[in-house]
Structures are given as structure tokens and as C-alpha cells.
Design a protein around this motif. Structure first.
Motif, short mmCIF file in Angstrom:
data_model
loop_
_atom_site.label_atom_id
_atom_site.label_comp_id
_atom_site.label_asym_id
_atom_site.label_seq_id
_atom_site.Cartn_x
_atom_site.Cartn_y
_atom_site.Cartn_z
N VAL A 58 0.83 -1.20 0.00
CA VAL A 58 0.00 0.00 0.00
C VAL A 58 0.87 1.26 0.00
O VAL A 58 0.45 2.31 -0.47
CB VAL A 58 -0.97 -0.02 1.20
CG1 VAL A 58 -0.24 0.13 2.51
CG2 VAL A 58 -2.04 1.04 1.05
N PHE A 59 2.11 1.14 0.48
CA PHE A 59 3.00 2.29 0.53
C PHE A 59 3.50 2.71 -0.85
O PHE A 59 4.06 3.78 -1.00
CB PHE A 59 4.18 2.01 1.46
CG PHE A 59 3.76 1.80 2.88
CD1 PHE A 59 3.30 2.87 3.64
CD2 PHE A 59 3.79 0.55 3.44
CE1 PHE A 59 2.90 2.69 4.95
CE2 PHE A 59 3.39 0.35 4.75
CZ PHE A 59 2.93 1.42 5.51
N GLN A 60 3.31 1.88 -1.86
CA GLN A 60 3.66 2.25 -3.23
C GLN A 60 2.50 2.90 -3.97
O GLN A 60 2.71 3.60 -4.96
CB GLN A 60 4.08 1.01 -4.02
CG GLN A 60 5.38 0.40 -3.59
CD GLN A 60 5.66 -0.85 -4.38
OE1 GLN A 60 4.89 -1.80 -4.31
NE2 GLN A 60 6.74 -0.84 -5.12
N LEU A 61 1.31 2.68 -3.49
CA LEU A 61 0.10 3.07 -4.21
C LEU A 61 -0.05 4.58 -4.34
O LEU A 61 -0.12 5.12 -5.45
CB LEU A 61 -1.11 2.45 -3.53
CG LEU A 61 -2.45 2.61 -4.21
CD1 LEU A 61 -2.43 1.96 -5.57
CD2 LEU A 61 -3.54 2.00 -3.35
N GLU A 62 -0.13 5.28 -3.24
CA GLU A 62 -0.34 6.73 -3.28
C GLU A 62 0.87 7.47 -3.87
O GLU A 62 0.69 8.41 -4.63
CB GLU A 62 -0.70 7.26 -1.90
CG GLU A 62 -1.98 6.68 -1.35
CD GLU A 62 -3.18 7.58 -1.49
OE1 GLU A 62 -3.03 8.73 -1.92
OE2 GLU A 62 -4.28 7.11 -1.16
N ASN A 87 -3.11 11.52 1.85
CA ASN A 87 -2.04 10.74 2.45
C ASN A 87 -1.00 11.66 3.08
O ASN A 87 -0.30 12.39 2.37
CB ASN A 87 -1.41 9.85 1.38
CG ASN A 87 -0.42 8.87 1.94
OD1 ASN A 87 0.57 9.27 2.54
ND2 ASN A 87 -0.69 7.60 1.73
N ALA A 88 -0.87 11.61 4.40
CA ALA A 88 0.06 12.48 5.12
C ALA A 88 1.51 12.17 4.76
O ALA A 88 2.35 13.07 4.72
CB ALA A 88 -0.14 12.34 6.63
N LEU A 89 1.82 10.91 4.48
CA LEU A 89 3.17 10.54 4.09
C LEU A 89 3.58 11.25 2.81
O LEU A 89 4.71 11.73 2.69
CB LEU A 89 3.28 9.02 3.90
CG LEU A 89 4.61 8.48 3.40
CD1 LEU A 89 5.71 8.73 4.43
CD2 LEU A 89 4.50 7.00 3.09
N TRP A 114 9.38 24.34 -12.54
CA TRP A 114 7.98 24.66 -12.33
C TRP A 114 7.73 24.82 -10.85
O TRP A 114 8.59 24.53 -10.01
CB TRP A 114 7.07 23.65 -12.97
CG TRP A 114 7.14 22.21 -12.49
CD1 TRP A 114 8.19 21.58 -11.89
CD2 TRP A 114 6.12 21.23 -12.60
NE1 TRP A 114 7.88 20.29 -11.62
CE2 TRP A 114 6.63 20.04 -12.05
CE3 TRP A 114 4.84 21.22 -13.12
CZ2 TRP A 114 5.89 18.86 -11.99
CZ3 TRP A 114 4.12 20.05 -13.06
CH2 TRP A 114 4.63 18.88 -12.52
N ASN A 115 6.56 25.30 -10.48
CA ASN A 115 6.19 25.49 -9.08
C ASN A 115 5.23 24.37 -8.68
O ASN A 115 4.16 24.23 -9.26
CB ASN A 115 5.50 26.84 -8.87
CG ASN A 115 6.42 27.99 -9.20
OD1 ASN A 115 7.57 27.99 -8.80
ND2 ASN A 115 5.92 28.94 -9.96
N VAL A 116 5.66 23.58 -7.69
CA VAL A 116 4.83 22.49 -7.16
C VAL A 116 4.62 22.73 -5.68
O VAL A 116 5.59 22.86 -4.93
CB VAL A 116 5.48 21.12 -7.39
CG1 VAL A 116 4.60 20.01 -6.80
CG2 VAL A 116 5.71 20.86 -8.87
N TYR A 117 3.37 22.80 -5.26
CA TYR A 117 3.01 22.99 -3.86
C TYR A 117 2.33 21.73 -3.37
O TYR A 117 1.35 21.30 -3.95
CB TYR A 117 2.07 24.19 -3.71
CG TYR A 117 2.61 25.44 -4.36
CD1 TYR A 117 3.53 26.25 -3.71
CD2 TYR A 117 2.22 25.79 -5.66
CE1 TYR A 117 4.04 27.39 -4.32
CE2 TYR A 117 2.72 26.92 -6.27
CZ TYR A 117 3.62 27.71 -5.59
OH TYR A 117 4.13 28.84 -6.21
N VAL A 118 2.90 21.14 -2.33
CA VAL A 118 2.34 19.88 -1.80
C VAL A 118 1.69 20.17 -0.46
O VAL A 118 2.24 20.85 0.37
CB VAL A 118 3.44 18.82 -1.63
CG1 VAL A 118 2.85 17.54 -1.10
CG2 VAL A 118 4.12 18.56 -2.96
#
Length: 118
Positions: A58-62, A87-89, A114-118
Motif C-alpha cells: 500500500v506504501f507504493q500506491l499513493e 495521504n500524510a506521508l 515549475w512550481n509544485v506545492y504539496v
């Protein structure tokens, strides 16, 4: 199998688009799916994807959903992107080095011009 939905040109009034990603794993059926949507600052749908994938945990999915979502946005010319995930991770892991290959790939995408905001 990857299904891409139609999209509009990479021009929005505010310039920022939101990439919303998620994943679902059915251990009983031994299958997984990731989905994503791109919306502009007004909430208008710009495009999306869905993909059946093979994952071993499941850790690969998100993280895979994040990577595909970022690549989807990049390929369509969006250069200011806010990522939304439950997903907080992902929200903390994409900005640091990680042992998960999928997060390393997403991190490499974030390093582009580019600008990526997580």
C-alpha cells in the motif's frame, strides 16, 4: 492500462492548477487502481486519468498516484501546480529523500522548472 481523459489547453486565468490524486487497493482481489484529476483555480475540470497498477504494498500506491499526477500535469504544460492528497506521508515525503522509488521519482519531477506545492 492507462486511460487519459480529454483536457483543455494549459492556460488558466490564475495560472495555478490543482492535481488531486488517490489510490485504492483491494487485497482480496489482488488489484490496485490510481486516479487523478486536474482542476483550475475556479474548480473547472481540465483533465484526469485512471490506471490499474501492480503494487507490492500500500506504501507504493499513493506515491505512484502522485508521480503519475505530476507527470500528467507536466506533459500538458501546467507549470504551477498544487497537489492534493489524503495521504500524510505524501505531503511530507515528497520534499525529502525517501527509500520509496515512487517518491524519488515524484521528487525528481518536483525539481524541474515549475512550481509544485504539496
Amino acid at each position: 492500462m492507462l486511460l487519459l481523459f480529454s483536457y483543455v489547453l494549459a492556460t488558466t486565468e490564475c495560472g495555478l492548477v490543482k492535481v488531486i490524486v488517490d489510490g485504492s487497493l483491494s487485497e482480496r482481489r489482488n488489484s490496485a487502481c490510481i486516479v487523478g484529476a486536474v482542476r483550475d483555480c475556479c474548480g473547472e475540470w481540465l483533465g484526469g486519468f485512471t490506471m490499474s497498477i501492480d503494487v507490492s504494498s500500500v506504501f507504493q500506491l499513493e506515491p505512484r498516484a502522485l508521480y503519475v499526477g505530476l507527470q500528467f500535469a507536466w506533459d500538458r504544460g501546467f507549470r504551477s501546480v498544487a497537489v492534493e492528497s489524503d495521504n500524510a506521508l505524501l505531503r511530507s515525503g515528497v520534499t525529502v529523500d525517501s527509500s520509496f522509488a515512487e517518491l524519488q521519482l515524484a521528487h525528481a519531477l518536483c525539481e524541474r522548472n515549475w512550481n509544485v506545492y504539496v
